[in-house]
Design an enzyme around this catalytic site. Structure first.
Site, PDB file in Angstrom:
ATOM      1  N   SER A 163       3.911   3.148   3.000  1.00 32.21           N
ATOM      2  CA  SER A 163       4.524   3.925   4.074  1.00 32.21           C
ATOM      3  C   SER A 163       6.007   4.123   3.763  1.00 32.21           C
ATOM      4  CB  SER A 163       4.297   3.236   5.425  1.00 32.21           C
ATOM      5  OG  SER A 163       4.650   4.102   6.488  1.00 32.21           O
ATOM      6  N   GLU A 172       0.150  10.581   0.630  1.00 36.33           N
ATOM      7  CA  GLU A 172      -0.588  10.340   1.867  1.00 36.33           C
ATOM      8  C   GLU A 172       0.381  10.537   3.017  1.00 36.33           C
ATOM      9  OE1 GLU A 172      -0.047   7.624   4.172  1.00 36.33           O
ATOM     10  OE2 GLU A 172       1.697   6.982   3.037  1.00 36.33           O
ATOM     11  N   HIS A 222      -2.539   5.264   5.515  1.00 33.76           N
ATOM     12  CA  HIS A 222      -2.477   4.483   6.744  1.00 33.76           C
ATOM     13  C   HIS A 222      -3.891   4.211   7.257  1.00 33.76           C
ATOM     14  CE1 HIS A 222       1.676   5.728   6.407  1.00 33.76           C
ATOM     15  NE2 HIS A 222       2.000   4.917   7.392  1.00 33.76           N
TER      16      HIS A 222
END
Length: 348
Positions: free
Chosen positions: A143, A247, A318
Site C-alpha cells: 500500500s 494495484e 488490498h
C-alpha cells in the site's frame, strides 16, 4: 474547498518543502549491481516501523508483536511506534528517524511496516540513503509502503518485499508465499488461488489477458496512486524493460484511467517489458454509471496497445490473501497463464 483555505494549504506545504534538507534533493544513485539482503532465519530480530498511518491501540500492537513471534522472529519496536500526529504515526522527522534507526541497528535483520495509510512520501527527504544502502535489509509491506519500495529501488539498490504489512491477517496463503521468498530464498511461480465457490464456473481467482506472451524484467511497482504521486521526483527507479505490477483500492475506473494516462504521458508505459494488474478492491463506479467504462475496459484501453504481455487478476493488493513480490528482482510473467515467476532469489 474554500479558496482561502486552499491557498493557505498550498503556502504551508511550500514552506514545509523549503524546510526539507537540501542534500535530499540531490539523488545518490546506487550501483547497477542488485544487492540481495540476508534471508530471514528463526530467531532473527526484525524492526517494526510505522512510516505512514498509525496503530496506537495497545491490543492491536500486541497482536502485531505476537504475529511476528508466530513467524519465529523477535519483534523490536521502533522508538516512536504507537505515536500519533493527526492521521500520521508521529511527525515526519520522527517516522523517518525510526526507519534510519532500524537500518543502522546491527541487531535488526529486516524491517516490517506495521500498516500503510498515507505519509511515506513525506519522509523520503529525511531518510539517510547512504546508511540504508550500506546496511541492506528486507523491507516488508504494501500500500503506502510503495513509496519506500520505489525509493529504495532507485537509491538503495537492494531488493525489498511487496507483501503483507505486519498488521495484516497473514493467512496460510500469504504466509507460505512470504516464507518461500524471505526465509527459503526460493524462486516460486505465483498464480491466483483456485476458487472454492459453489459455482459451475469459478469467479474468484480468474485472470484476464490483455496481450498474450511471456516477458521478463525487473519487478517494479506497487500501489498505483502512490506511484503516480512520486512522478517528477528523484525517488522513482528507471522503468525501462521492467515488469510493472500495480494495484489499488477505493478508486473508481475514471481515476484508474487518469493515473494510467499519466504514466503513459510520462513515458513510463512505453518503456515496459510487461504489466501485471493485481486486485483493485472497491474500484467500481460511484453510483449508476450506465455510460461509463468498467475497470477491465479501462485496462484494455491502456494495456493492450502496448503490445507487451499484460494481464489482470494476480493475487496482490488490498486483499486477505496475497503473494510476496521481490521488488527490484528479475521475474517472468506469462500473460495467458496469469503467473509471475521469480527468476532470482530476493535474499542471499
Amino acid at each position: 474547498m474554500n479558496p482561502l483555505h486552499r491557498r493557505t494549504l498550498i503556502a504551508g506545504f511550500g514552506a514545509g518543502l523549503a524546510a526539507w534538507p537540501l542534500a535530499a534533493r540531490t539523488p545518490v544513485m546506487p550501483s547497477t549491481a542488485l544487492v540481495r539482503p540476508p534471508r530471514l532465519r528463526a530467531g532473527d530480530t526484525v524492526g517494526l516501523i510505522e512510516p505512514a498511518g498509525f496503530v496506537d491501540d495497545a491490543f492491536d500492537l500486541d497482536l502485531v508483536m505476537d504475529t511476528i513471534r508466530a513467524m519465529g522472529l523477535v519483534p523490536k519496536a521502533a522508538p516512536h511506534l504507537g505515536q500519533r500526529d493527526g492521521y500520521l504515526a508521529g511527525t515526519d522527522r520522527d517516522r523517518a528517524a525510526d526507519v534510519n534507526a532500524m537500518y543502522a541497528d546491527k541487531d535488526v535483520r529486516a524491517v516490517f511496516a506495521v500498516r500503510g495509510g498515507w505519509g511515506c512520501a513525506r519522509i523520503l527527504p529525511f531518510l539517510d540513503f547512504r546508511a540504508i544502502r550500506a546496511n541492506p535489509k528486507l523491507l516488508v509491506g504494501f500500500s503506502d509502503i510503495t513509496a519506500l519500495h520505489l525509493a529504495f529501488a532507485a537509491r538503495a539498490g537492494f531488493t525489498t518485499i511487496h507483501g503483507p504489512n505486519a498488521a495484516s491477517g497473514w493467512g496460510r496463503f500469504s504466509w507460505d508465499a512470504f516464507r518461500a521468498v524471505a526465509f527459503d530464498a526460493e524462486t516460486p511461480t505465483f498464480a491466483a488461488p483456485v476458487g472454492t465457490e459453489d459455482r459451475l464456473v469459478q469467479r474468484n481467482g480468474r485472470t484476464r489477458t490483455f496481450h498474450p506472451g511471456k516477458a521478463s524484467g525487473r519487478l517494479l511497482g506497487g500501489n498505483l496512486t502512490v506511484l503516480c504521486a512520486l512522478m517528477g521526483t528523484p525517488y522513482l527507479p528507471d522503468f525501462t524493460g521492467a515488469i510493472l505490477f500495480i494495484e489499488d483500492t477505493g478508486e473508481p475506473p475514471y481515476r484508474i484511467d487518469r493515473m494510467l494516462t499519466q504514466l503513459a504521458l510520462a513515458g513510463v508505459l512505453g518503456r515496459l517489458a510487461g504489466v501485471v494488474f493485481g486486485q483493485c478492491t472497491d474500484c467500481g463506479p460511484a453510483g449508476a454509471s450506465f455510460g461509463g467504462f468498467t475497470l477491465s475496459q479501462v485496462l484494455q484501453q491502456h494495456l493492450a496497445p502496448l503490445r507487451v504481455p499484460a494481464f489482470q487478476g494476480a493475487p496482490f493488493g488490498h486483499v486477505a490473501s496475497q503473494v510476496s513480490l521481490a521488488v527490484g528482482a528479475r521475474a517472468e510473467i506469462d500473460a495467458e497463464a496469469g503467473t509471475i515467476r521469480l527468476l532470482e532469489p530476493a535474499v542471499a
